[in-house]
Design a protein around this motif. Structure first.
Motif, short mmCIF file in Angstrom:
data_model
loop_
_atom_site.label_atom_id
_atom_site.label_comp_id
_atom_site.label_asym_id
_atom_site.label_seq_id
_atom_site.Cartn_x
_atom_site.Cartn_y
_atom_site.Cartn_z
N GLU A 26 0.72 -1.04 -0.06
CA GLU A 26 -0.07 -0.08 -0.01
C GLU A 26 0.80 1.18 -0.12
N ILE A 27 0.42 2.25 -0.34
CA ILE A 27 1.10 3.80 -0.46
C ILE A 27 0.66 4.40 0.68
N THR A 28 1.54 5.13 1.35
CA THR A 28 1.19 6.03 2.31
C THR A 28 1.20 7.45 1.79
N TYR A 29 0.62 8.29 2.74
CA TYR A 29 0.31 9.72 2.35
C TYR A 29 1.67 10.17 2.15
N ALA A 30 2.60 10.15 2.84
CA ALA A 30 4.03 10.71 2.81
C ALA A 30 4.79 10.18 1.43
N GLN A 31 4.59 8.69 1.11
CA GLN A 31 5.32 8.39 -0.24
C GLN A 31 4.55 8.84 -1.27
N ALA A 32 3.11 9.02 -1.12
CA ALA A 32 2.44 9.61 -2.38
C ALA A 32 2.69 11.11 -2.55
N VAL A 33 3.05 12.18 -1.55
CA VAL A 33 3.60 13.24 -1.69
C VAL A 33 4.81 13.35 -2.30
N LYS A 34 5.71 12.56 -1.96
CA LYS A 34 7.12 12.54 -2.41
C LYS A 34 7.02 12.24 -3.98
N ILE A 35 6.19 10.92 -4.23
CA ILE A 35 6.14 10.89 -5.66
C ILE A 35 5.71 11.70 -6.59
N ALA A 36 4.47 12.43 -5.95
CA ALA A 36 3.69 13.49 -6.85
C ALA A 36 4.37 14.53 -6.94
N THR A 37 5.38 15.02 -5.86
CA THR A 37 6.03 16.30 -6.15
C THR A 37 7.28 16.10 -6.80
N ARG A 38 7.60 15.05 -7.07
CA ARG A 38 8.79 14.87 -7.94
C ARG A 38 8.46 14.38 -9.29
N ALA A 39 7.23 13.78 -9.57
CA ALA A 39 6.86 13.33 -11.00
C ALA A 39 6.06 14.24 -11.50
N VAL A 40 4.98 15.06 -10.99
CA VAL A 40 4.28 15.89 -11.74
C VAL A 40 5.02 16.93 -12.39
N SER A 41 5.95 17.56 -11.62
CA SER A 41 6.90 18.46 -12.35
C SER A 41 8.18 18.74 -11.39
N CYS A 42 9.06 18.07 -11.80
CA CYS A 42 10.39 18.10 -11.04
C CYS A 42 10.97 19.64 -10.92
N ASP A 43 11.01 20.12 -12.11
CA ASP A 43 11.22 21.69 -12.58
C ASP A 43 10.59 22.75 -11.47
N PHE A 44 9.35 22.26 -11.51
CA PHE A 44 8.50 23.28 -10.91
C PHE A 44 8.94 23.31 -9.39
N PHE A 45 9.15 22.29 -8.90
CA PHE A 45 9.31 22.31 -7.44
C PHE A 45 10.94 22.27 -6.94
N GLU A 46 11.60 22.35 -8.15
CA GLU A 46 13.14 22.15 -8.09
C GLU A 46 13.56 23.00 -6.77
N ASP A 47 13.54 24.43 -6.88
CA ASP A 47 13.88 25.19 -5.87
C ASP A 47 13.32 25.04 -4.47
N GLU A 48 11.89 24.96 -4.52
CA GLU A 48 11.33 24.46 -3.27
C GLU A 48 11.98 23.18 -2.61
N LEU A 49 12.10 22.20 -3.23
CA LEU A 49 12.53 20.92 -2.81
C LEU A 49 13.87 21.06 -2.07
N GLU A 50 14.55 22.01 -2.81
CA GLU A 50 15.91 22.24 -2.10
C GLU A 50 15.87 23.13 -1.03
N ASP A 51 14.94 24.26 -0.85
CA ASP A 51 14.76 24.89 0.24
C ASP A 51 14.21 24.18 1.46
N TYR A 52 13.43 23.26 1.04
CA TYR A 52 12.74 22.38 2.25
C TYR A 52 13.74 21.20 2.70
N GLY A 53 15.25 21.15 2.10
CA GLY A 53 16.19 20.29 2.67
C GLY A 53 15.66 18.87 2.06
N VAL A 54 15.16 18.79 1.03
CA VAL A 54 14.72 17.41 0.48
C VAL A 54 16.12 16.85 -0.40
#
Length: 115
Positions: A26-54
Motif C-alpha cells: 500500500e502507499i502512504t500519504y508521505a510516499q504519495a506526496v514525495k512521488i507526486a511532487t517529484r513526478a508531476v513537475s520536478c522543475d516546478f518544485f526544484e527550488d522548493e525541494l532544495e529549500d525544504y532540505g529534500v
C-alpha cells in the motif's frame, strides 16, 4: 521493473534503504506526496525541494519531513499523518490537485478529458 527503473532514472523514487521498492505494498500519504511532487513537475518544485532540505537529505529528520512541509505550506491538500494509507482514489485526487495547483500557478488551464 522497467517502470521502476524509469522512475529511478528520473529521480522520482529511490526505494527503501535496503534497495527494494515493494510495488505491491500500500502507499502512504508521505510516499504519495514525495512521488507526486517529484513526478508531476520536478522543475516546478526544484527550488522548493532544495529549500525544504529534500535534495540534501537532513538525516536528523524523517525522510518525508521536507515533502510534508512543502505540501502543508502550499496548501494544496489537507495534511495527513505521514503513515496514513491512501486509497487509490485518494492518491489520484492528490496528484490531480497538485497538477491543478502547478498549472494554476503558471496560469495554464487544466484540460480534463472524459470518456
Amino acid at each position: 521493473a522497467d517502470l521502476i527503473a524509469s522512475a529511478v532514472a528520473e529521480d522520482i523514487v529511490n526505494g527503501y534503504s535496503d534497495g527494494t521498492f515493494k510495488p505491491d505494498d500500500e502507499i502512504t500519504y508521505a510516499q504519495a506526496v514525495k512521488i507526486a511532487t517529484r513526478a508531476v513537475s520536478c522543475d516546478f518544485f526544484e527550488d522548493e525541494l532544495e529549500d525544504y532540505g529534500v535534495e540534501d537529505q537532513d538525516y536528523s529528520r524523517e525522510w518525508y519531513s521536507g515533502y510534508m512541509d512543502l505540501i502543508e505550506d502550499i496548501d494544496v491538500w489537507q495534511a495527513s499523518y505521514p503513515t496514513t494509507v491512501l486509497e487509490r482514489e485518494e492518491a489520484a485526487k492528490f496528484v490531480y490537485d497538485l497538477m491543478e495547483y502547478i498549472l494554476g500557478t503558471l496560469d495554464i488551464d487544466m484540460r480534463v478529458v472524459e470518456k
